[in-house]
Motif scaffolding. Structure first.
Motif, PDB file in Angstrom:
ATOM      1  N   ILE A  43      23.207 -16.245  12.848  1.00 47.04           N
ATOM      2  CA  ILE A  43      22.343 -15.108  13.163  1.00 47.04           C
ATOM      3  C   ILE A  43      22.863 -13.885  12.433  1.00 47.04           C
ATOM      4  N   THR A  44      21.967 -13.231  11.685  1.00 50.07           N
ATOM      5  CA  THR A  44      22.315 -12.009  10.976  1.00 50.07           C
ATOM      6  C   THR A  44      21.616 -10.832  11.636  1.00 50.07           C
ATOM      7  N   LEU A  45      22.413  -9.886  12.118  1.00 49.81           N
ATOM      8  CA  LEU A  45      21.919  -8.692  12.811  1.00 49.81           C
ATOM      9  C   LEU A  45      22.826  -7.532  12.450  1.00 49.81           C
ATOM     10  N   HIS A  46      22.217  -6.384  12.156  1.00 48.72           N
ATOM     11  CA  HIS A  46      23.016  -5.183  11.893  1.00 48.72           C
ATOM     12  C   HIS A  46      23.934  -5.381  10.688  1.00 48.72           C
ATOM     13  N   GLY A  47      23.504  -6.258   9.762  1.00 51.23           N
ATOM     14  CA  GLY A  47      24.284  -6.513   8.557  1.00 51.23           C
ATOM     15  C   GLY A  47      25.453  -7.450   8.739  1.00 51.23           C
ATOM     16  N   VAL A  48      25.560  -8.091   9.910  1.00 52.55           N
ATOM     17  CA  VAL A  48      26.671  -8.987  10.226  1.00 52.55           C
ATOM     18  C   VAL A  48      26.106 -10.361  10.599  1.00 52.55           C
ATOM     19  N   THR A  49      26.758 -11.421  10.134  1.00 56.25           N
ATOM     20  CA  THR A  49      26.333 -12.786  10.443  1.00 56.25           C
ATOM     21  C   THR A  49      27.373 -13.471  11.326  1.00 56.25           C
ATOM     22  N   ARG A  50      26.900 -14.084  12.408  1.00 55.95           N
ATOM     23  CA  ARG A  50      27.772 -14.832  13.318  1.00 55.95           C
ATOM     24  C   ARG A  50      27.125 -16.183  13.620  1.00 55.95           C
ATOM     25  N   ARG A  51      27.959 -17.192  13.862  1.00 55.30           N
ATOM     26  CA  ARG A  51      27.453 -18.540  14.177  1.00 55.30           C
ATOM     27  C   ARG A  51      27.579 -18.813  15.671  1.00 55.30           C
ATOM     28  N   TYR A  52      26.530 -19.442  16.228  1.00 47.20           N
ATOM     29  CA  TYR A  52      26.506 -19.817  17.643  1.00 47.20           C
ATOM     30  C   TYR A  52      26.034 -21.258  17.769  1.00 47.20           C
ATOM     31  N   GLN A  53      26.563 -21.954  18.763  1.00 46.31           N
ATOM     32  CA  GLN A  53      26.095 -23.289  19.115  1.00 46.31           C
ATOM     33  C   GLN A  53      25.072 -23.124  20.238  1.00 46.31           C
ATOM     34  N   VAL A  54      23.832 -23.480  19.951  1.00 46.51           N
ATOM     35  CA  VAL A  54      22.727 -23.185  20.862  1.00 46.51           C
ATOM     36  C   VAL A  54      22.075 -24.483  21.338  1.00 46.51           C
ATOM     37  N   PRO A  55      22.153 -24.807  22.625  1.00 47.04           N
ATOM     38  CA  PRO A  55      21.420 -25.967  23.144  1.00 47.04           C
ATOM     39  C   PRO A  55      19.921 -25.757  22.965  1.00 47.04           C
ATOM     40  N   VAL A  56      19.219 -26.815  22.551  1.00 48.33           N
ATOM     41  CA  VAL A  56      17.785 -26.679  22.304  1.00 48.33           C
ATOM     42  C   VAL A  56      17.045 -27.901  22.825  1.00 48.33           C
ATOM     43  N   ASP A  57      15.880 -27.647  23.402  1.00 46.13           N
ATOM     44  CA  ASP A  57      14.967 -28.717  23.827  1.00 46.13           C
ATOM     45  C   ASP A  57      13.838 -28.756  22.804  1.00 46.13           C
ATOM     46  N   LEU A  58      13.831 -29.814  21.995  1.00 52.31           N
ATOM     47  CA  LEU A  58      12.876 -29.929  20.892  1.00 52.31           C
ATOM     48  C   LEU A  58      11.888 -31.044  21.180  1.00 52.31           C
ATOM     49  N   ARG A  59      10.597 -30.698  21.159  1.00 53.03           N
ATOM     50  CA  ARG A  59       9.560 -31.688  21.445  1.00 53.03           C
ATOM     51  C   ARG A  59       8.470 -31.616  20.384  1.00 53.03           C
ATOM     52  N   GLU A  60       8.069 -32.800  19.900  1.00 50.52           N
ATOM     53  CA  GLU A  60       7.045 -32.879  18.867  1.00 50.52           C
ATOM     54  C   GLU A  60       5.897 -33.744  19.361  1.00 50.52           C
TER      55      GLU A  60
END
Length: 221
Positions: free
Chosen positions: A158-175
């Motif tokens: 995620i890039t915000l305010h000119g800074v990039t940080r990495r996060y592990q994000v649980p996701v529920d993905l359905r197709e």
């Protein structure tokens, strides 16, 4: 009656103190920084395109400090998302503008468990402080997310305010056919991006560093 008068006298004194502090710390006007250009998205082929207007990113901002009862919790959100989800490659990219964030939509406040509704003046003040003093949205107008799917988790840069940080994000993905839905929630800190949470009265009334994010992304081929 005397206790009420004393109580409001204290509040009035605190407000005057805040104005004095603000006046002392005001810097001479400076030319605004040139806004950063829109971040470019990859040219993905055969991907699901995120549907602007049907997708949502909502952020709950909570108060803190000894005088927290004098403030409000807030929900800022946007449905104006651009990007794609490439299920074949397990990748997604999206972006949105900070100046398109809404503040305290009643339905979103209820979904976040906030029972009260701030006044129009309080919402307007929150918007001004958030965009100009905290996020500096004029110079950093965009949020960019690039993520790779790893099992049931997104490794999201995620890039915000000119800074990039990495996060592990649980996701529920359905197709379902040509439609795709992705939902999840996670927490970030403003300080991770070099942002100082807003505060007054020497921190007695402040915004928590932690922000609660939730998303519901709708994409179609």
């Amino acid at each position: 009656m005397r206790e009420k008068i004393c109580k409001w006298t204290i509040y009035f004194a605190l407000a005057i103190s805040a104005l004095a502090i603000s006046a002392c710390t005001t810097k001479p006007p400076q030319a605004p920084a040139a806004p950063a250009p829109a971040p470019q998205l990859s040219a993905a082929q055969q991907a699901h395109r995120i549907v602007s207007g049907e997708s949502l990113v909502a952020i709950t901002v909570r108060r803190s400090g000894p005088l927290a009862r004098m403030g409000h919790d807030h929900v800022v959100a946007t449905r104006q998302l651009e990007g794609f989800v490439d299920t074949a490659k397990g990748q997604t990219e999206l972006r949105f503008r900070l100046d398109q964030l809404t503040v305290d939509e009643p339905d979103l406040r209820k979904q976040a468990g906030l029972e009260t509704q701030p006044s129009a003046d309080a919402i307007d003040g929150t918007r001004r402080n958030m965009f100009s003093k905290v996020l500096q949205a004029e110079a950093h107008p965009w949020v960019l997310v690039r993520a790779a799917l790893e099992g049931g988790t997104l490794a999201a840069d995620i890039t915000l305010h000119g800074v990039t940080r990495r996060y592990q994000v649980p996701v529920d993905l359905r197709e379902d056919g040509g439609a795709l839905q992705a939902r999840g929630a996670f927490t970030v800190k403003q300080s991770d991006f070099g942002i100082t949470p807003f505060s007054v009265f020497g921190g007695a009334l402040a915004v928590k560093d932690e922000l609660e994010l939730r998303f519901a992304i709708s994409a179609r081929r």
